[in-house]
Design a protein around this motif. Structure first.
Motif, short mmCIF file in Angstrom:
data_model
loop_
_atom_site.label_atom_id
_atom_site.label_comp_id
_atom_site.label_asym_id
_atom_site.label_seq_id
_atom_site.Cartn_x
_atom_site.Cartn_y
_atom_site.Cartn_z
N ASP A 28 89.64 -131.76 -32.19
CA ASP A 28 90.83 -131.11 -32.76
C ASP A 28 92.10 -131.64 -32.10
N ARG A 29 92.08 -131.78 -30.77
CA ARG A 29 93.26 -132.31 -30.05
C ARG A 29 93.50 -133.78 -30.40
N CYS A 75 91.82 -141.92 -26.05
CA CYS A 75 92.74 -142.17 -27.18
C CYS A 75 93.98 -141.27 -27.08
N ILE A 76 93.77 -140.00 -26.69
CA ILE A 76 94.88 -139.05 -26.56
C ILE A 76 95.85 -139.51 -25.47
N GLY A 77 95.29 -139.96 -24.33
CA GLY A 77 96.12 -140.43 -23.23
C GLY A 77 97.00 -141.59 -23.65
N TYR A 78 96.41 -142.53 -24.39
CA TYR A 78 97.17 -143.68 -24.89
C TYR A 78 98.27 -143.23 -25.84
N LYS A 137 104.26 -131.09 -23.45
CA LYS A 137 103.49 -130.09 -24.20
C LYS A 137 102.07 -130.60 -24.48
N ALA A 138 101.97 -131.88 -24.90
CA ALA A 138 100.65 -132.48 -25.18
C ALA A 138 99.81 -132.52 -23.92
N PHE A 139 100.44 -132.91 -22.80
CA PHE A 139 99.71 -132.99 -21.54
C PHE A 139 99.24 -131.61 -21.08
N GLY A 140 100.11 -130.58 -21.25
CA GLY A 140 99.76 -129.21 -20.84
C GLY A 140 98.56 -128.67 -21.57
N HIS A 192 92.25 -128.08 -21.36
CA HIS A 192 90.93 -128.30 -21.95
C HIS A 192 90.06 -129.18 -21.06
N LEU A 193 90.66 -130.21 -20.47
CA LEU A 193 89.90 -131.13 -19.60
C LEU A 193 89.39 -130.41 -18.35
#
Length: 312
Positions: free
Chosen positions: A121-122, A220-223, A236-239, A244-245
């Motif tokens: 989902d993320r 992929c999200i980190g990139y 916001k994305a990192f938070g 979740h991680l």
């Protein structure tokens, strides 16, 4: 002791920390505090996700599923632990042991897959924002969540049923706090190599494969996050993703150390501490992790508390 079918005892003696009696009172107090905390924290997340319109999104739909799952997960073992730690009678009936075995592993198997679904989902939200609302619509979310629950049930029912068929040869002592598949396999007599192999193979699909998918999603999200120009957007994305991680590593770390090795090689105390960790610590910490690192949830909780006091 009178045995059922000369193999299955009427009840099991759960040794727990019988060799360390000084641990029982502190553990009892810790569980007595953390269990209500876990229940209240997860109920709060379910309530704010349902009552606050800002949280009516796929991410919070899956988070609600996780909170409900954690409540069931910890409830399947903590009351039994409290009873055994707080009394001299450290037994569990064979029937209740079987019920606990099914419920505990249904919740554990489902959580493995649900955490992978949450990372997908993320991934869709951050890496494929234009397709997100199309792919993660309400119908798709319900279908995906139902599939995850059904898969967790299928794994637990099949694996627990096979384990319960193993002969115990009158053995009624489990060196554990709860009834868990690896410990029952280790306690069983006769040939059990096939059961150990089956458990390892199944757990590769239930633990290793979802974890690899989670790590690939977050790569992929980190990139994608580093390509976001807005610092507020990156924050916001990192938070959201870091919360979740943290949950993923808290759950998968102990579970992998417990289930991806043959039950015969498990040390004596490992199952006890691992069960306490992924059955008690993780469900208690999850609400705080998601709340403290998420502005939306903190805001919704604040609004809920204010509305309660205002109405009074």
């Amino acid at each position: 002791m009178e045995l059922i079918n000369n193999s299955y005892p009427e009840e099991f003696i759960l040794l727990g920390f019988a060799d360390r009696p000084w641990l029982e009172v502190p553990l009892f107090i810790i569980l007595l505090i953390t269990y209500p905390m876990a229940m209240m924290g997860n109920i709060a997340i379910i309530l704010v996700s349902k009552l606050d319109p800002r949280l009516h999104s796929p991410m919070y739909f899956f988070l609600t599923n996780l909170s409900f799952l954690d409540m069931c997960y910890t409830t399947s073992i903590v009351p039994q632990m409290l009873f055994n730690l707080g009394s001299s009678k450290k037994t569990i009936s064979y029937m209740w042991c079987a019920v606990q075995l099914y419920f505990f592993h249904i919740m554990g198997g489902t959580e493995c897959l649900l955490l992978a679904l949450m990372s997908f989902d993320r991934y869709m939200a951050i890496c494929k924002p234009l397709h997100y609302t199309l792919v993660m619509n309400q119908h798709a979310c319900i279908l995906l969540a139902s599939t995850v629950w059904l898969s967790g049930m299928t794994y637990a029912v099949s694996e627990a049923t096979v384990t319960l068929q193993l002969p115990l040869c009158g053995q009624n002592t489990l060196d554990h706090l709860v009834c868990e598949i690896p410990v029952l396999i280790k306690t069983a007599c006769g040939k059990k190599g096939a059961n150990e192999l089956t458990l390892s193979v199944v757990c590769i699909f239930m633990l290793a494969v979802p974890l690899c998918l989670i790590l690939a999603s977050y790569a992929c999200i980190g990139y994608a996050v580093f390509k976001i120009k807005s610092s507020e957007g990156r924050k916001k994305a990192f938070g959201t993703c870091s919360s979740h991680l943290i949950v993923v590593f808290l759950f998968y770390g102990p579970a992998i150390s417990m289930y991806l090795q043959p039950p015969s090689s498990i040390s004596r105390d490992q199952p006890k501490f691992m069960a306490l960790f992924y059955g008690v610590v993780t469900p208690t910490l999850n609400p705080f992790i998601y709340t403290l690192r998420n502005k939306d949830v903190k805001g919704a909780l604040g609004s809920l508390v204010r509305s309660i006091f205002t109405s009074k």
